[in-house]
Design an enzyme around this catalytic site. Structure first.
Site, PDB file in Angstrom:
ATOM      1  N   ASP A  23       0.845  -1.320   0.077  1.00 45.47           N
ATOM      2  CA  ASP A  23       0.036   0.215  -0.026  1.00 45.47           C
ATOM      3  C   ASP A  23       0.920   1.085   0.248  1.00 45.47           C
ATOM      4  O   ASP A  23       1.708   1.559   0.784  1.00 45.47           O
ATOM      5  CB  ASP A  23      -1.028   0.010   1.305  1.00 45.47           C
ATOM      6  CG  ASP A  23      -2.378   0.582   0.976  1.00 45.47           C
ATOM      7  OD1 ASP A  23      -2.127   1.963   0.563  1.00 45.47           O
ATOM      8  OD2 ASP A  23      -3.388  -0.266   1.091  1.00 45.47           O
ATOM      9  N   SER A  74      -6.935   3.985  -1.512  1.00 49.10           N
ATOM     10  CA  SER A  74      -7.006   2.596  -1.140  1.00 49.10           C
ATOM     11  C   SER A  74      -8.399   1.851  -1.519  1.00 49.10           C
ATOM     12  O   SER A  74      -8.412   0.762  -1.831  1.00 49.10           O
ATOM     13  CB  SER A  74      -6.631   2.391   0.188  1.00 49.10           C
ATOM     14  OG  SER A  74      -5.243   2.713   0.523  1.00 49.10           O
ATOM     15  N   ASP A 166      -5.097  14.417   2.168  1.00 43.83           N
ATOM     16  CA  ASP A 166      -5.593  14.048   0.904  1.00 43.83           C
ATOM     17  C   ASP A 166      -5.049  15.613   0.043  1.00 43.83           C
ATOM     18  O   ASP A 166      -5.246  15.548  -1.276  1.00 43.83           O
ATOM     19  CB  ASP A 166      -6.900  13.727   0.392  1.00 43.83           C
ATOM     20  CG  ASP A 166      -7.135  12.514   1.042  1.00 43.83           C
ATOM     21  OD1 ASP A 166      -6.405  11.556   1.395  1.00 43.83           O
ATOM     22  OD2 ASP A 166      -8.412  12.282   1.625  1.00 43.83           O
ATOM     23  N   ARG A 281     -16.890   8.442   0.365  1.00 48.33           N
ATOM     24  CA  ARG A 281     -16.202   7.203   0.702  1.00 48.33           C
ATOM     25  C   ARG A 281     -16.469   6.479   1.839  1.00 48.33           C
ATOM     26  O   ARG A 281     -16.910   7.376   2.910  1.00 48.33           O
ATOM     27  CB  ARG A 281     -14.742   7.550   0.963  1.00 48.33           C
ATOM     28  CG  ARG A 281     -13.889   6.234   1.174  1.00 48.33           C
ATOM     29  CD  ARG A 281     -12.388   6.347   0.622  1.00 48.33           C
ATOM     30  NE  ARG A 281     -11.594   5.790   1.692  1.00 48.33           N
ATOM     31  CZ  ARG A 281     -10.231   5.558   1.349  1.00 48.33           C
ATOM     32  NH1 ARG A 281      -9.537   6.463   0.668  1.00 48.33           N
ATOM     33  NH2 ARG A 281      -9.434   4.863   2.145  1.00 48.33           N
ATOM     34  N   LYS A 356      -6.103  -1.603   7.256  1.00 49.81           N
ATOM     35  CA  LYS A 356      -6.362  -1.978   5.778  1.00 49.81           C
ATOM     36  C   LYS A 356      -7.120  -3.456   5.660  1.00 49.81           C
ATOM     37  O   LYS A 356      -7.160  -3.919   4.643  1.00 49.81           O
ATOM     38  CB  LYS A 356      -4.924  -1.956   4.999  1.00 49.81           C
ATOM     39  CG  LYS A 356      -4.318  -0.807   4.944  1.00 49.81           C
ATOM     40  CD  LYS A 356      -4.959   0.023   4.245  1.00 49.81           C
ATOM     41  CE  LYS A 356      -4.196   1.140   3.962  1.00 49.81           C
ATOM     42  NZ  LYS A 356      -4.696   2.492   3.082  1.00 49.81           N
ATOM     43  N   ASP A 424       1.581   3.566   2.950  1.00 45.00           N
ATOM     44  CA  ASP A 424       0.657   4.561   2.913  1.00 45.00           C
ATOM     45  C   ASP A 424       0.305   5.166   4.247  1.00 45.00           C
ATOM     46  O   ASP A 424       0.257   6.326   4.275  1.00 45.00           O
ATOM     47  CB  ASP A 424      -0.854   3.786   2.572  1.00 45.00           C
ATOM     48  CG  ASP A 424      -2.062   4.775   2.294  1.00 45.00           C
ATOM     49  OD1 ASP A 424      -1.565   5.962   1.818  1.00 45.00           O
ATOM     50  OD2 ASP A 424      -3.165   4.338   2.829  1.00 45.00           O
ATOM     51  N   HIS A 428       1.333   9.132   5.122  1.00 41.64           N
ATOM     52  CA  HIS A 428       0.507  10.073   5.482  1.00 41.64           C
ATOM     53  C   HIS A 428       1.111  11.221   6.758  1.00 41.64           C
ATOM     54  O   HIS A 428       0.528  12.107   6.652  1.00 41.64           O
ATOM     55  CB  HIS A 428      -0.962   9.824   5.841  1.00 41.64           C
ATOM     56  CG  HIS A 428      -1.648   9.313   4.461  1.00 41.64           C
ATOM     57  ND1 HIS A 428      -1.820  10.200   3.328  1.00 41.64           N
ATOM     58  CD2 HIS A 428      -2.425   8.197   4.313  1.00 41.64           C
ATOM     59  CE1 HIS A 428      -2.772   9.655   2.717  1.00 41.64           C
ATOM     60  NE2 HIS A 428      -3.123   8.334   3.139  1.00 41.64           N
ATOM     61  N   ASP A 465      -1.724  -0.362  -4.602  1.00 48.45           N
ATOM     62  CA  ASP A 465      -3.031  -0.017  -5.089  1.00 48.45           C
ATOM     63  C   ASP A 465      -2.896   1.632  -5.313  1.00 48.45           C
ATOM     64  O   ASP A 465      -3.711   2.112  -6.159  1.00 48.45           O
ATOM     65  CB  ASP A 465      -3.868   0.095  -3.718  1.00 48.45           C
ATOM     66  CG  ASP A 465      -3.353   0.476  -2.543  1.00 48.45           C
ATOM     67  OD1 ASP A 465      -1.929   0.695  -2.585  1.00 48.45           O
ATOM     68  OD2 ASP A 465      -4.223   0.796  -1.613  1.00 48.45           O
ATOM     69  N   HIS A 466      -1.692   2.446  -4.822  1.00 50.68           N
ATOM     70  CA  HIS A 466      -1.502   3.576  -5.388  1.00 50.68           C
ATOM     71  C   HIS A 466      -0.030   3.992  -4.787  1.00 50.68           C
ATOM     72  O   HIS A 466       0.135   3.398  -3.999  1.00 50.68           O
ATOM     73  CB  HIS A 466      -2.733   4.414  -4.782  1.00 50.68           C
ATOM     74  CG  HIS A 466      -2.816   4.627  -3.195  1.00 50.68           C
ATOM     75  ND1 HIS A 466      -1.866   5.214  -2.541  1.00 50.68           N
ATOM     76  CD2 HIS A 466      -3.776   3.949  -2.625  1.00 50.68           C
ATOM     77  CE1 HIS A 466      -2.415   4.984  -1.397  1.00 50.68           C
ATOM     78  NE2 HIS A 466      -3.475   4.114  -1.251  1.00 50.68           N
ATOM     79  N   HIS A 497      -1.790  11.163  -1.622  1.00 48.76           N
ATOM     80  CA  HIS A 497      -1.186  10.119  -2.257  1.00 48.76           C
ATOM     81  C   HIS A 497      -0.680  10.843  -3.499  1.00 48.76           C
ATOM     82  O   HIS A 497      -0.823  12.027  -3.702  1.00 48.76           O
ATOM     83  CB  HIS A 497      -2.429   9.206  -2.766  1.00 48.76           C
ATOM     84  CG  HIS A 497      -3.077   8.533  -1.872  1.00 48.76           C
ATOM     85  ND1 HIS A 497      -4.213   8.207  -1.875  1.00 48.76           N
ATOM     86  CD2 HIS A 497      -2.698   8.178  -0.426  1.00 48.76           C
ATOM     87  CE1 HIS A 497      -4.687   7.342  -0.591  1.00 48.76           C
ATOM     88  NE2 HIS A 497      -3.959   7.490   0.116  1.00 48.76           N
TER      89      HIS A 497
END
Length: 552
Positions: A23, A74, A166, A281, A356, A424, A428, A465-466, A497
């Site tokens: 991730d 994600s 974000d 989301r 996750k 991930d 962050h 995933d990113h 991300h």
């Protein structure tokens, strides 16, 4: 649903197929600020030389986002990986519903507005204030407020969750000032009373997920329903004060605050009000939705629990029906890889830590809670530590690896999927030394899985995933130059991300599986499902994104 067909003349590997989702570990465009490139990654470097390797798109339209300016995340990433296709996702669906007017013509919106108008009460909007387009978008909030004013709603309160995750890590005032100006125009032009009521960082209040820390939700609840919190004259004043008192604090970590007018909290939620969570989301909106809706609830004291009409922007859990009322229909994802494999009698295992776990289960299965078949599927959640991620950047990667290696050696599962959250979640935080350790931790654990796959005669598919850890510096969008913080003189770190592609390494240690790379330049992470099905010996469904590998 149709059954999978075996590939004629193909012999699957002796051992299991392992899908390792790293991730937030992408392929950076710049050497500086790329903690994946700067970390010691001997395993990933070795895989790049000794496996079928390419890169995959993991953002924008390739994963169902409105445009290629939108980062992946994600949720949509695991949707795409698990279902093998690209569906329009939350942001795109909400954009369409607003543009076409179907959101406001729907019975839920009409009921919420009618409730407020009939009772001369208040419309409350709770959600993430930014244009990150991962959990929400400020455009959606403004559209809801404008339509509320046109529909006769006299009083509205916005309960802002500060982002900085974000979007740039200290960009809160950009969105607060924009919203305040927008509210001011509505108040002057429509004769209404619309205002920001309270707020706080998204990692401090309300937006917990997977029941990792219900106290976050409780802090938000007490603020919304009791008016508890430190009082300020304005949202700008609150943010400026907290920054002055705690230099270097990131927006996502700002403490909760309330806005006070004439000595009283400005926006307490009361009986007969209407409440909308405008996040689209699901993962970080489920718990606050439960707090408003569930009668059987023991996570914290909700007294006084106001009797309100509540709705989400979307339904965040389609199986548990959370919330029961929502404004926009979610994507109808069906025929996921996991479901196909169950119908083929394939035993599977899914594992990650709490942060996750829902991604390798709920999102991977097309926003579906629970197993397709209890006898064929094993879901393992490793409880995450409740500490700041930068203080423990290794997280639970070792424990996940222990379980995966044991499962490979036991040989009961033909397909195992796992998620290493480190790249991930630590990415962050913006704490660069911790991010480097996070990436190195994943690499170290991946080495153990490579060894186990080699011993078992399996095949490893390692991808992501990113991106995130691969792009840790804020940059000028036109020049690409790093942005310097005018106060500290240091480079501004990025906590969101990236728009970068992600790697995929397909390692067949025995070299007995006759495969070659698909040379298409249109491959994305949605191709991972067809790839895993191919490796397992099945022809992928015709409408799946093409496999990364082809049988020779």
């Amino acid at each position: 649903m149709e059954k999978l067909k075996p590939i004629p003349g193909y012999s699957p590997p002796r051992g299991p197929v392992i899908l390792a989702i790293m991730d937030g570990i992408g392929i950076g465009r710049h050497e500086d600020g790329d903690m994946v490139r700067l970390a010691a990654t001997p395993t990933l470097d070795w895989l790049a030389r000794n496996s079928l390797t390419t890169r995959l798109k993991a953002h924008g339209t390739a994963v169902g986002m409105p445009s290629d300016k939108d980062m992946g995340n994600s949720e949509v990433g695991h949707n795409a990986i698990g279902c093998g296709r690209v569906f329009d996702q939350g942001a795109a669906l909400v954009n369409k519903a607003i543009a076409e007017g179907t959101l406001f013509a729907g019975p839920v919106w009409k009921s919420l507005v009618a409730n407020v108008v009939r009772n001369d009460s208040t419309l409350h909007l709770i959600g993430l204030l930014s244009d990150g387009n991962v959990h929400s978008h400020i455009d959606h909030l403004e559209a809801l407020l404008a339509e509320a004013a046109r529909s006769g709603v006299k009083q509205a309160r916005v309960h802002v969750l500060i982002d900085g995750r974000d979007v740039p890590s200290t960009s809160a005032l950009e969105y607060v000032d924009r919203l305040e100006d927008y509210l001011g125009d509505l108040n002057a032009g429509k004769g209404v009373d619309y205002a920001i009521a309270d707020g706080g960082g998204r990692m401090q209040i309300t937006m917990d997920r997977y029941e990792a820390d219900w106290e976050m939700v409780a802090r938000g609840w007490r603020m919304y329903t009791r008016g508890e919190g430190r009082g300020f004259a304005s949202c700008r004043d609150a943010i400026a004060t907290h920054r002055e008192e705690n230099p270097g604090v990131l927006d996502q970590d700002l403490p909760a605050f309330i806005i006070v007018r004439e000595g009283q909290p400005l926006g307490v939620i009361r009986d007969n009000d209407s409440v909308i969570c405008f996040n689209f989301r699901g993962d970080r909106a489920i718990e606050i939705s439960k707090a408003f809706e569930a009668d059987d609830f023991n996570h914290f004291d909700r007294a006084p629990r106001p009797k309100v009409e509540y709705a989400g922007m979307m339904q965040y859990d389609g199986d548990a029906l959370i919330p029961t009322r929502f404004l926009v229909e979610p994507p109808g994802i069906d025929r996921t890889m996991g479901e196909y494999l169950v119908h083929a009698g394939v035993r599977q295992m899914a594992i990650s830590e709490t942060q996750k776990f829902g991604h390798v289960t709920y999102f991977f299965n097309g926003n579906r809670t629970g197993r397709f078949d209890d006898a064929l599927e094993a879901y393992i959640e490793v409880p995450s530590d409740r500490v700041p991620f930068e203080e423990r950047p290794w997280m639970k990667a070792a424990e996940i690896t222990d379980a995966v290696v044991a499962a490979i050696r036991k040989g009961e599962h033909r397909f195992i999927r796992l998620n290493f959250a480190n790249g991930d979640m630590v990415g962050h935080t913006g704490i660069l030394p911790a991010v480097r350790i996070a990436v190195e931790t994943v690499d170290l654990c991946l080495a153990r899985i490579v060894k186990a796959v080699r011993e078992a005669g399996g095949v490893l598919v390692a991808s992501a995933d990113h991106g995130n850890s691969d792009d840790m510096f804020e940059r000028d969008k036109k020049t690409g130059e790093v942005i310097i913080d005018p106060d500290s003189g240091a480079i501004k770190t990025k906590t969101s991300h990236s728009l970068n592609p992600v790697p995929v390494h397909i390692y067949d240690p025995g070299g007995k599986v006759p495969l070659r790379l698909n040379e298409s330049d249109a491959l994305s992470i949605s191709s991972l499902a067809a790839t895993c099905l191919t490796l397992l010996g099945f022809e992928p469904p015709g409408d799946y994104s093409p496999s990364i590998v082809e049988t020779a």
